[in-house]
Design a protein around this motif. Structure first.
Motif, mmCIF file in Angstrom:
data_model
loop_
_atom_site.group_PDB
_atom_site.id
_atom_site.type_symbol
_atom_site.label_atom_id
_atom_site.label_comp_id
_atom_site.label_asym_id
_atom_site.label_seq_id
_atom_site.Cartn_x
_atom_site.Cartn_y
_atom_site.Cartn_z
ATOM 1 N N LYS A 28 0.838 -1.206 0.000
ATOM 2 C CA LYS A 28 0.000 0.000 0.000
ATOM 3 C C LYS A 28 0.868 1.249 0.000
ATOM 4 N N VAL A 29 1.956 1.233 0.733
ATOM 5 C CA VAL A 29 2.880 2.374 0.713
ATOM 6 C C VAL A 29 3.369 2.609 -0.714
ATOM 7 N N GLY A 30 3.776 1.534 -1.389
ATOM 8 C CA GLY A 30 4.225 1.663 -2.772
ATOM 9 C C GLY A 30 3.134 2.188 -3.679
ATOM 10 N N SER A 31 1.928 1.682 -3.518
ATOM 11 C CA SER A 31 0.799 2.120 -4.331
ATOM 12 C C SER A 31 0.467 3.588 -4.072
ATOM 13 N N ASP A 32 0.429 3.971 -2.796
ATOM 14 C CA ASP A 32 0.138 5.367 -2.447
ATOM 15 C C ASP A 32 1.214 6.303 -2.985
#
Length: 109
Positions: A28-32
């Protein structure tokens, strides 16, 4: 070297869920980050580094922003995938050890 190894399969399964949750959070960090950067980078006329020679060197240089960004995002993806593989390994080990323990206990019932 240890004389014996003890593993509680249920605790190992619980640890696998913690590891899987961490994998999800890292992804999710990567996606955000991708979403946030796409918003900044899509505005060609208003990129923070500008369109001049210095800005191009900052963005496109051998050790520039774009290469660093790509490495960071690739590393984040890899970290999420590795954590998911760890979680799967923990689950597999817990299942195997649980079956082994149950199989070993059968003659005593």
């Amino acid at each position: 070297m240890a004389d014996k190894v003890q593993v509680d399969p249920q605790q190992l399964r619980s640890a696998a869920e913690v590891t899987a949750d961490l994998a999800t959070k890292v992804r999710k960090v990567g996606s955000d980050l991708r979403t946030a950067l796409a918003g900044i980078e899509s505005d060609g006329g208003n990129r923070p580094w500008g369109n001049d020679k210095t800005g191009k060197k900052f963005a496109d240089g051998d050790k520039g922003y774009k290469k660093a960004r790509d490495n960071l995002l690739s590393g984040t993806d890899g970290m999420g995938e590795t954590l998911e593989q760890f979680a799967n390994g923990q689950r597999t080990a817990a299942d195997f050890l649980g079956k082994t323990d149950s199989g070993s206990a059968q003659p005593f019932h």
